[in-house]
Structure formats: structure tokens, C-alpha cells
Design an enzyme around this catalytic site. Structure first.
Site, PDB file in Angstrom:
ATOM      1  N   TYR A 103     -16.838  59.574  53.016  1.00 19.99           N
ATOM      2  CA  TYR A 103     -17.486  58.248  52.985  1.00 19.99           C
ATOM      3  C   TYR A 103     -18.916  58.250  53.522  1.00 19.99           C
ATOM      4  O   TYR A 103     -19.807  57.672  52.889  1.00 19.99           O
ATOM      5  CB  TYR A 103     -16.606  57.206  53.700  1.00 19.99           C
ATOM      6  CG  TYR A 103     -15.530  56.684  52.778  1.00 19.99           C
ATOM      7  CD1 TYR A 103     -15.743  55.559  51.986  1.00 19.99           C
ATOM      8  CD2 TYR A 103     -14.318  57.353  52.650  1.00 19.99           C
ATOM      9  CE1 TYR A 103     -14.774  55.102  51.114  1.00 19.99           C
ATOM     10  CE2 TYR A 103     -13.339  56.909  51.778  1.00 19.99           C
ATOM     11  CZ  TYR A 103     -13.571  55.786  51.015  1.00 19.99           C
ATOM     12  OH  TYR A 103     -12.621  55.333  50.137  1.00 19.99           O
TER      13      TYR A 103
ATOM     14  N   GLU B   3      -6.384  53.705  52.568  1.00 15.17           N
ATOM     15  CA  GLU B   3      -6.030  55.006  51.971  1.00 15.17           C
ATOM     16  C   GLU B   3      -5.189  55.832  52.943  1.00 15.17           C
ATOM     17  O   GLU B   3      -4.215  56.486  52.530  1.00 15.17           O
ATOM     18  CB  GLU B   3      -7.301  55.744  51.533  1.00 15.17           C
ATOM     19  CG  GLU B   3      -7.852  55.147  50.238  1.00 15.17           C
ATOM     20  CD  GLU B   3      -9.349  55.341  50.007  1.00 15.17           C
ATOM     21  OE1 GLU B   3      -9.930  56.292  50.551  1.00 15.17           O
ATOM     22  OE2 GLU B   3      -9.944  54.518  49.268  1.00 15.17           O
TER      23      GLU B   3
HETATM   24  C1  HEM Z   1     -17.282  52.049  49.893  1.00 19.77           C
HETATM   25  C2  HEM Z   1     -17.295  53.114  49.133  1.00 19.77           C
HETATM   26  C3  HEM Z   1     -16.698  53.232  47.744  1.00 19.77           C
HETATM   27  C4  HEM Z   1     -16.509  52.275  46.785  1.00 19.77           C
HETATM   28  C5  HEM Z   1     -16.833  50.789  46.841  1.00 19.77           C
HETATM   29  C6  HEM Z   1     -15.895  52.933  45.654  1.00 19.77           C
HETATM   30  C7  HEM Z   1     -15.539  52.289  44.475  1.00 19.77           C
HETATM   31  C8  HEM Z   1     -14.903  52.889  43.414  1.00 19.77           C
HETATM   32  C9  HEM Z   1     -14.473  52.212  42.212  1.00 19.77           C
HETATM   33  C10 HEM Z   1     -14.657  50.722  41.930  1.00 19.77           C
HETATM   34  C11 HEM Z   1     -13.875  53.113  41.426  1.00 19.77           C
HETATM   35  C12 HEM Z   1     -13.240  52.851  40.059  1.00 19.77           C
HETATM   36  C13 HEM Z   1     -11.768  52.572  40.272  1.00 19.77           C
HETATM   37  C14 HEM Z   1     -11.034  52.317  38.961  1.00 19.77           C
HETATM   38  O1  HEM Z   1     -10.541  53.262  38.365  1.00 19.77           O
HETATM   39  O2  HEM Z   1     -10.950  51.161  38.555  1.00 19.77           O
HETATM   40  C15 HEM Z   1     -13.919  54.391  42.110  1.00 19.77           C
HETATM   41  C16 HEM Z   1     -13.447  55.563  41.589  1.00 19.77           C
HETATM   42  C17 HEM Z   1     -13.720  56.797  42.157  1.00 19.77           C
HETATM   43  N1  HEM Z   1     -14.227  57.038  43.401  1.00 19.77           N
HETATM   44 FE1  HEM Z   1     -14.919  55.668  44.692  1.00 19.77          FE
HETATM   45  N2  HEM Z   1     -15.737  54.255  45.935  1.00 19.77           N
HETATM   46  C18 HEM Z   1     -16.205  54.486  47.201  1.00 19.77           C
HETATM   47  C19 HEM Z   1     -16.206  55.683  47.879  1.00 19.77           C
HETATM   48  C20 HEM Z   1     -15.871  56.897  47.316  1.00 19.77           C
HETATM   49  C21 HEM Z   1     -15.934  58.167  47.998  1.00 19.77           C
HETATM   50  C22 HEM Z   1     -16.353  58.372  49.449  1.00 19.77           C
HETATM   51  C23 HEM Z   1     -15.552  59.124  47.109  1.00 19.77           C
HETATM   52  C24 HEM Z   1     -15.486  60.615  47.316  1.00 19.77           C
HETATM   53  C25 HEM Z   1     -16.569  61.351  47.381  1.00 19.77           C
HETATM   54  C26 HEM Z   1     -15.210  58.448  45.854  1.00 19.77           C
HETATM   55  C27 HEM Z   1     -14.763  59.052  44.701  1.00 19.77           C
HETATM   56  C28 HEM Z   1     -14.336  58.385  43.580  1.00 19.77           C
HETATM   57  C29 HEM Z   1     -13.862  59.061  42.380  1.00 19.77           C
HETATM   58  C30 HEM Z   1     -13.820  60.574  42.157  1.00 19.77           C
HETATM   59  C31 HEM Z   1     -13.473  58.061  41.485  1.00 19.77           C
HETATM   60  C32 HEM Z   1     -12.864  58.263  40.084  1.00 19.77           C
HETATM   61  C33 HEM Z   1     -13.767  57.844  38.991  1.00 19.77           C
HETATM   62  C34 HEM Z   1     -14.567  58.925  38.311  1.00 19.77           C
HETATM   63  O3  HEM Z   1     -14.445  60.108  38.647  1.00 19.77           O
HETATM   64  O4  HEM Z   1     -15.290  58.574  37.383  1.00 19.77           O
HETATM   65  N3  HEM Z   1     -15.412  57.099  46.032  1.00 19.77           N
HETATM   66  N4  HEM Z   1     -14.540  54.218  43.322  1.00 19.77           N
END
Ligand code: HEM
Ligand SMILES: Cc1cc2nc3c(=O)[nH]c(=O)nc-3n(C[C@H](O)[C@H](O)[C@H](O)COP(=O)(O)OP(=O)(O)OC[C@H]3O[C@@H](n4cnc5c(N)ncnc54)[C@H](O)[C@@H]3O)c2cc1C
Length: 404
Positions: free
Chosen positions: A95, A137
């Protein structure tokens, strides 16, 4: 808690960030992958190519800013994100990495307009959102690992069977390689699968809904081959699974997660509306509900024609032998081999108005899964038929924000 002055700054500057949201998130990902190239194994590179994840993350941060006085309104979005993150093994220590790069991207894109006060306020707001996600989580990871047969992170599974379900969909039957217990799941949930993609020189992760009911022995996933199209190349992971994963091979998966699941404690009817490969979580729900409850199930399925109608014979057999199950099939473009009244019930796209007598059940819950235009049409049609939004549940097979 966000300080009152920072809260005011975030609210006042949210429209400016929204205006530049896409540029900020694009710059954010460029920076993130430059500084941490290993994270390209975690993120979906196709979403990056198509700009989908950019929209999702930007949308979530901005939705957070605009609901800062009413965070409970974001509960269902937070639930969806945390399940997706947990399925991907996102870790608390990632994060700050995301936060630093996000703030640096805001600073770069907004230039002098991004004062120290503004950056400080957004830094604090990001920290608060990150805390909410990290805590939720951690709870999910613990709950899933503590279940009998549960685990944390990746686990190796052996492919015990492969079955071709249609011209484009193949099922893989997966048993734990360690021979240990296998956790139950909530019908509708999915697992993540990780594979090496030689074309990219990276690992890639994709989600697949479990298409069987929990049975303590094996999980089943049913994967559609995403062929190349006129203007695009073939899908990375689905083609590798179809072409290279044989009997006895090992597939690595995370435990089942997902906020889209049938409420097994309810006593009311269940109406399942599926388009194409969207039938996978709904088949799981159908089997679990018929097996473990006395509830009535209506299963509506839309396919292009009989060639791509997955699991057809077994679904027909279930409907023939189970009086609590009503099956209604629409074929958009039936072929000469498709027999009306036997292979399918209606020609054309799924049209709930034509079958309203079968799908309008008192107090029923409606579960919808399929391509985005399919889901939009069904959710709109259910609304027009007077079904309250709280009774309509859906799953999107991607990160596209589907605003029902
Ligand atoms: C406050 C911080 C964060 C927010 C608001 C956020 C928000 C989101 C959202 C809205 C999605 C799409 C969910 C869906 O499938 O509908 C998503 C997917 C994802 N997030 Fe986060 N996220 C955050 C932090 C992180 C962190 C720290 C990581 C790891 C480095 C991460 C890795 C991912 C990955 C790998 C996906 C899958 C989508 C893809 O690979 O295209 N996120 N996140
Ligand atoms: C919760 C959830 C559950 C899911 N359950 C299932 C399931 O049960 N069964 C299933 O088959 N899938 C399921 N999916 C979808 C699955 O995760 C993958 O997205 C799917 O298999 C495609 O992955 P891929 O790597 O093969 O394709 P990707 O490489 O990710 O490509 C995605 C699509 O984009 C197309 N494409 C390529 N280039 C372009 C371009 N330039 N412009 C436009 N399009 C392009 C590809 O042909 C493909 O159709 C689920 C997804 C989620 C989020």
C-alpha cells in the site's frame, strides 16, 4: 480519521483530480512499473493495454473522495475490491508503494497547482482508504485460512479431468496436490489462477468462478477460449489453459473469494440469468441450492447457438429430473442443427418480457452474469418489471465498472 481541514481540501480538490484522473492514473502506473517491474506479474497487462484498470483505480479513489462524509455508502465497492485484492494476495506492505507513486503522479500532472497542503491532504486520505482496505483484507485472509481445508496464498492443484463443455469452453477438475482437505466456498465465488505467459515474459493472474457446488474433493473451473478477433489478439491466459494444461499438470490457485454469492440461508426462489460463459458461477449456485435447500430455481441462459452452449446435456437432464428447476434457453442465432423446443426455447437474445411469468417470483433473488451488454439489458429489464435493486446481484468478468 481525516482531519477536518484535510477533509475540506480533499472535497474541494476532488473535481480537479477527477478532471485529470485518467492522466494521473496512467502516469501512476508508468512510475509504478518502472520502479517495481516485478509488479507487472501481479497486474493484468491486458487491462493496462486497454486502460481498464486505470479507470477502476481512479474511479475508486475519486468515489472515496466524493463519499468522504458517508463512507458506509461505499461498503459494497469496498467489499468487491477487498475480495479481488485478497484473491490476488495483495499485501499490506504494497500500500505505501502505491500511495507514494500515486501522490508523485498527482504532483507531476497538476504541477504548481499541487501545493504541499493539497498533497498532504490527499496523502492522508489515501492512508485512510488504505487502512480500511488493509484491515478488511487481513480479516478475509484469516477467515479463509482458518476454514477446514483453507489456506493462504498459492496452493498447487492437480488437473484430474478435463472436459470440453462446448466448442469454446473447457472445464478443469482440480484436486489439491498435497492430498489435504479442501475448503468449501460460497456458490458464486472464484479463484485466481497464475500462469507463465511466454509472450509477455511474465506471470499473469486471472480469476475463474468455481462452476461446481462445494464437495470437499475438487474444484471445477470452466474456461472460455478468448480467440483473436478482427482487431485484437487472442487472450493470454485462457489460450494457455486450453492449449497447454493437460491431465496431471499442476495449476496454482488462491482460495475462493468473491462477494457475489447466493445466500444459502434464504428460503425464497432463486432466478439465475446467464449469458455465454457467465453461466459458471450460476451453475454452482443452481447445484448448491437444489442439493441443499427446498427452494425453487429458474435458470435462464442465452447462447449464440448450440455449438457454444456449454454443459447443455447436463443442464437439460437436471431440469428433466428436478421439478424445482425451470430451465429456459435463448439462442441468438440458432443453426440448422439446433431444434426448437428441444435444444432451445426461444430464438433471439434473452428477453425477460417474453418469459415474465416464469421469472417473476415473489421475493426471489436475481443473480446475473454475462457480457456487459447482456447484464445491462437484464438489470434494466428487471427494474422495468418492478424488481427492487436490492434483489438484483451481478458479477462482472473484468474490472469494467458496471454501474447498474
Ligand atoms: C487505496 C488503495 C487502492 C485502491 C482504491 C484500489 C482499487 C482497486 C479497484 C477499484 C480495483 C478493481 C476491482 C474490480 O475488479 O472491480 C482493483 C484491482 C486491483 N488492485 Fe487495487 N487498489 C488499491 C491498492 C492496491 C495495491 C496496494 C495493490 C498491490 C500492489 C493493488 C493491486 C490490484 C490488482 C493487481 C488489481 C487487479 C486488477 C488488474 O490487475 O487489472 N491495489 N484495485
Ligand atoms: C470474478 C471473475 C470471474 C470470472 N470467471 C470466469 C469463468 O468462470 N470462465 C471464464 O472463461 N472467464 C472468467 N473470467 C474472465 C477471466 O478472468 C479472464 O478475463 C478471461 O479468461 C480472459 O483472459 P485472457 O488472459 O485469456 O485474455 P486477456 O489477454 O486478458 O484478454 C481479454 C480479452 O481482450 C481481448 N483483446 C485482446 N486484445 C485486445 C484489444 N486490443 N482490444 C480489445 N480486446 C482485446 C482478448 O481476445 C480477450 O477476449 C472471470 C473474471 C472475473 C473477474
Amino acid at each position: 480519521m481525516l482531519s477536518p481541514s484535510n477533509r475540506s481540501i480533499v472535497k474541494a480538490t476532488a473535481p480537479v483530480l477527477a478532471e485529470h484522473g485518467y492522466a494521473i492514473i496512467q502516469r501512476f502506473y508508468e512510475r509504478l512499473f518502472q520502479e517495481h517491474p516485478d509488479l507487472r506479474n501481479l497486474f493484468n497487462m491486458r487491462h493496462q493495454e486497454r486502460g481498464e484498470q486505470q479507470r477502476a483505480l481512479a474511479g475508486a479513489v475519486l468515489a472515496y473522495a466524493s463519499h468522504i462524509d458517508d463512507l458506509p455508502a461505499l461498503a459494497s465497492a469496498v467489499e468487491r475490491i477487498t475480495h479481488k485484492h485478497a484473491s490476488l494476495n495483495v499485501a499490506p506492505e504494497q500500500y505505501p508503494v502505491v500511495g507514494e507513486n500515486l501522490l508523485a503522479a498527482i504532483k507531476e500532472v497538476l504541477g504548481d497547482a499541487a501545493t504541499a497542503d493539497i498533497l498532504g491532504a490527499w496523502g492522508e486520505a489515501y492512508g485512510q482508504l488504505a487502512d480500511i482496505l488493509v484491515q478488511a483484507e487481513a480479516k478475509l485472509y484469516d477467515e479463509v485460512a482458518a476454514r477446514p481445508g483453507g489456506w493462504r496464498g498459492w496452493r498447487d492443484f492437480v488437473v484430474r479431468h478435463r472436459r470440453q463443455e462446448s466448442d469454446v469452453i473447457t472445464s478443469f477438475f482440480l484436486e489439491p496436490e498435497d492430498g489435504g482437505e479442501l475448503a468449501d466456498f460460497l456458490p458464486g465465488q472464484y479463484v485466481s489462477v497464475v500462469v507463465e505467459v511466454p509472450r509477455l515474459g511474465l506471470r499473469q493472474i486471472r480469476q475463474y468462478s468455481l462452476s461446481n457446488a462445494p464437495n470437499g474433493r475438487y474444484y471445477r473451473i470452466s474456461v472460455k477460449r478468448e480467440d483473436e478477433g478482427v482487431a485484437h489478439e487472442a487472450g493470454y491466459v485462457s489460450n494457455l489453459l486450453h492449449d497447454h494444461v493437460k491431465l496431471g499438470d499442476i495449476v496454482r490457485i488462491t482460495p475462493p473469494f468473491g462477494a457475489f454469492h447466493v445466500d444459502m440461508s434464504a428460503a425464497t426462489p432463486v432466478v439465475l440469468l446467464s449469458g455465454g460463459v457467465g453461466l459458471t458461477p450460476l451453475v454452482s449456485m443452481m447445484k448448491a441450492v437444489l442439493r441443499n435447500t427446498d427452494r425453487e430455481v429458474v435458470f435462464v441462459h442465452g447462447a449464440r447457438n448450440g455449438r457454444v452452449h456449454a454443459m447443455k446435456e447436463r443442464l437439460q437432464a437436471s431440469a428433466d429430473t428436478n421439478r424445482r428447476l425451470t430451465s429456459i434457453v435463448f439462442y441468438e442465432s440458432p443453426t440448422d442443427e439446433d431444434i426448437p423446443g428441444y435444444d432451445y426455447d426461444h430464438a433471439g437474445r434473452v428477453d425477460l418480457r417474453r418469459i415474465s411469468a416464469s421469472v417473476l417470483k415473489p421475493d426471489a433473488d436475481y443473480y446475473v452474469c454475462g457480457p456487459i451488454p447482456f447484464m445491462r439489458a437484464q438489470v434494466d429489464a428487471l427494474g422495468a418489471l418492478g424488481i427492487p435493486a436490492a434483489r438484483i446481484h451481478y458479477e462482472v468478468f473484468g474490472t469494467d465498472v458496471f454501474d447498474a
